[in-house]
Design an enzyme around this catalytic site. Structure first.
Site, PDB file in Angstrom:
ATOM      1  N   LYS A  78      -1.807  -6.058  -7.851  1.00  0.00           N
ATOM      2  CA  LYS A  78      -0.754  -5.062  -7.599  1.00  0.00           C
ATOM      3  C   LYS A  78       0.616  -5.731  -7.731  1.00  0.00           C
ATOM      4  O   LYS A  78       0.803  -6.868  -7.297  1.00  0.00           O
ATOM      5  CB  LYS A  78      -0.949  -4.474  -6.196  1.00  0.00           C
ATOM      6  CG  LYS A  78      -0.004  -3.329  -5.861  1.00  0.00           C
ATOM      7  CD  LYS A  78      -0.307  -2.740  -4.472  1.00  0.00           C
ATOM      8  CE  LYS A  78       0.628  -1.585  -4.123  1.00  0.00           C
ATOM      9  NZ  LYS A  78       0.335  -0.986  -2.805  1.00  0.00           N
ATOM     10  N   SER A 159       0.039   4.178  -2.509  1.00  0.00           N
ATOM     11  CA  SER A 159       0.850   3.539  -3.517  1.00  0.00           C
ATOM     12  C   SER A 159       0.071   2.677  -4.501  1.00  0.00           C
ATOM     13  O   SER A 159       0.587   2.382  -5.580  1.00  0.00           O
ATOM     14  CB  SER A 159       1.917   2.683  -2.836  1.00  0.00           C
ATOM     15  OG  SER A 159       1.334   1.604  -2.135  1.00  0.00           O
ATOM     16  N   SER A 183      -2.323   3.115   1.697  1.00  0.00           N
ATOM     17  CA  SER A 183      -2.195   2.901   0.252  1.00  0.00           C
ATOM     18  C   SER A 183      -3.362   2.206  -0.435  1.00  0.00           C
ATOM     19  O   SER A 183      -3.393   2.135  -1.660  1.00  0.00           O
ATOM     20  CB  SER A 183      -0.921   2.132  -0.060  1.00  0.00           C
ATOM     21  OG  SER A 183       0.171   3.022  -0.007  1.00  0.00           O
TER      22      SER A 183
HETATM   23  N1  GLN Z   1       1.872   6.972   1.517  1.00  0.00           N
HETATM   24  C1  GLN Z   1       2.398   6.183   2.595  1.00  0.00           C
HETATM   25  C2  GLN Z   1       3.877   6.023   2.428  1.00  0.00           C
HETATM   26  O1  GLN Z   1       4.403   6.559   1.535  1.00  0.00           O
HETATM   27  C3  GLN Z   1       1.697   4.877   2.693  1.00  0.00           C
HETATM   28  C4  GLN Z   1       2.177   3.881   1.734  1.00  0.00           C
HETATM   29  C5  GLN Z   1       1.492   2.579   1.880  1.00  0.00           C
HETATM   30  O2  GLN Z   1       0.477   2.447   2.552  1.00  0.00           O
HETATM   31  N2  GLN Z   1       2.088   1.584   1.261  1.00  0.00           N
HETATM   32  O3  GLN Z   1       4.526   5.362   3.185  1.00  0.00           O
END
Ligand code: GLN
Length: 493
Positions: A78, A159, A183
């Site tokens: 990532k 994400s 995420s």
């Molecule tokens: N969707 C969540 C956010 O937008 C979690 C993102 C994540 O876990 N990095 O913060």
């Protein structure tokens, strides 16, 4: 010989060891799959040379009988992980062109274990998002399509959207993800793969671009539980460079994998039955409960009374920490700079940040600075910290009644691109089942459970006690054996 890209992490490792195929053949097969799948936009940077060099090293090691745990396994990383000399952007314009002088601990550990890197995976900008649409490098397409013949483009989740798409499309056997509030788990559920968020502190955050430091955790995403266990073992471990890293030995999760969960008590939290969730999610949850009972687990109804405060709490704490962490992007130390001619230092900061950050990142910074501001600190940030403690206490209490929890991972299957971008609250609602475990720092995973009526994957979430990754993985394995999820997207890319 079977198509090498059909193999997962364990099968590649074992095949290289046994000489069924060479690591170089594996690397070549995945590199060409990456090239063919360009249309998914899963990678920001491709690094075939890195994968080839690691594969050649693995083939030499085999001759000398000194293979390492991941020798011959090419992985996707990532783009939140700093990779030495290789562009690392967190999918933000503000970091475009940034080539770190150092390696993140997690990617460094994977490479030290013999893995090669296929490339840097696309993601939501600074890991803020649930659909991969906040990336400055364009959204990722899910390899999945609905079975209605409509060909609507779907999100792979976020994400870690590039990570999820790459594994589901058989472009990488395993990848790293990060999970601040879901995420790893939400994208894993959306594309029908397995993703594990370990206990907070298991994996070092050194070199991982910071979003919300008290929540951020790295973890593996792969096709099955065993592959995740193998990767997590290589990624975990104490790191003096991260003050929140846990100084504990890394258990032998793979060697101790066992789907014998007879007598384990699995809690079903009643607060996770929320209105507006499609009946199919409930049905798959019921099915999952039946599988766990079939595996010999004891099913118990439990209560986590503060669950409904988790989402608002998360969306105060995460932006607060983000606003502070992102202050470092000032146009001086990293990446891009915009300096108006004859402008002041402030004008340079403003122009750099205005041009470099995307709209969601700016929204989070504004929410974060607001909840931390002198007049509102007590009403929001302080209050959220207290509620966070109550949520953690809910879990501590529930472990008197059960050993693990089983819940849905997401309140819906993958949605269409653009469907939620104009409505941040609807987007944030996606994380409703994921954030409680994040706030409590607990290990949690998503396992594929089945397909909905539109032919899209649905996942269920297992949440474990702090440091009980073994119990979590074992329950995941028992689940996986019963779910027998073999569906994969038909290649159109
Ligand atoms: N969707 C969540 C956010 O937008 C979690 C993102 C994540 O876990 N990095 O913060």
């Amino acid at each position: 010989m079977a198509n090498l890209t059909d193999l997962g992490v364990a099968a590649i490792r074992d095949g290289v060891r046994e000489g069924t195929f060479s690591a170089r053949e594996v690397a070549d097969a995945f590199i060409s799959a990456v090239t063919k799948a360009k249309g998914l936009n899963a990678f920001i940077v491709e690094t075939p040379d890195h994968a080839i060099a690691a594969a050649e090293e693995a083939d030499r090691e085999r001759k000398h009988g000194n293979l390492r745990p991941l020798s011959g396994v090419p992985l996707g990383i990532k783009d939140l992980f700093a990779t030495k000399g290789i562009q690392t952007t967190a999918a933000s314009g503000i970091l475009e062109g940034f080539e770190p002088a150092y390696e993140s601990t997690v990617s460094g550990k994977l490479f030290a274990a013999g893995a090669g890197m296929l490339g840097k995976l696309n993601m939501d900008q600074f890991a803020m998002g649930s659909s991969n649409e906040t990336s400055a490098f364009g959204n990722v397409l899910s390899p999945w399509r609905r079975n209605d013949g409509g060909n609507a483009a779907l999100t792979p989740g976020g994400s870690s959207g590039g990570s999820a798409a790459a594994v589901a499309a058989r472009v990488a056997p395993g990848v790293t993800g990060t999970d601040t509030g879901g995420s790893i788990r939400q994208p894993a559920a959306f594309v029908g793969i397995t993703g594990v968020k370990p206990t907070y502190g298991r994996c070092s955050r050194y070199g991982m671009v910071a979003f919300a430091s008290s929540l951020d955790q790295a973890g593996p995403m792969a096709r099955d539980v065993r592959d995740c266990a193998i990767m997590l073992e290589a990624m975990s471990g104490f790191d003096p460079k991260d003050s929140t890293s846990l100084d504990l030995p890394v258990p032998k999760w793979e060697a101790n994998l066992s789907s014998d969960i007879r007598g384990r008590r699995i809690g079903i939290p009643k607060e996770y039955r929320i209105d507006g969730v499609p009946a199919e999610i409930d049905a798959v949850w019921e099915q999952g409960i039946a599988w766990m009972r079939d595996a010999g687990a004891e099913i118990v109804e439990v209560s986590l009374p503060h669950t409904r405060y988790a989402l608002p709490t998360y969306y105060i704490i995460a932006p607060a920490e983000a606003s502070s962490n992102l202050a470092r992007y000032d146009g001086v130390r990293y990446g891009q700079r915009r300096a108006p001619e004859n402008g002041s230092l402030d004008a340079m900061y403003e122009a750099t940040r205005a041009a470099g950050f995307g709209p969601e990142v700016k929204r989070r910074i504004m929410i974060g600075t607001y909840v931390l501001s002198a007049g509102f600190y007590d009403a929001y940030f302080n209050q959220a910290q207290k509620v966070r403690a109550l949520i953690a206490r809910d879990f501590e209490r529930v472990w008197a009644e059960c050993d693990l929890l089983l819940t849905p991972t997401t309140p819906s299957a993958a949605f269409g691109l653009g469907e939620k971008m104009d409505d941040p609250l609807a987007m944030y609602l996606n994380d409703v089942f994921a954030v409680p475990a994040s706030l409590a720092g607990l290990p949690a995973m998503s396992v594929p459970a089945g397909l909905d009526a539109q032919g899209l994957p649905l996942g269920l979430q297992l949440i474990g006690k702090a440091l009980d990754e073994q119990g979590l993985l074992n329950a995941g394995l028992a689940f996986e054996e019963r779910a027998g999820f073999k569906a994969r997207p038909e290649a159109w890319w």
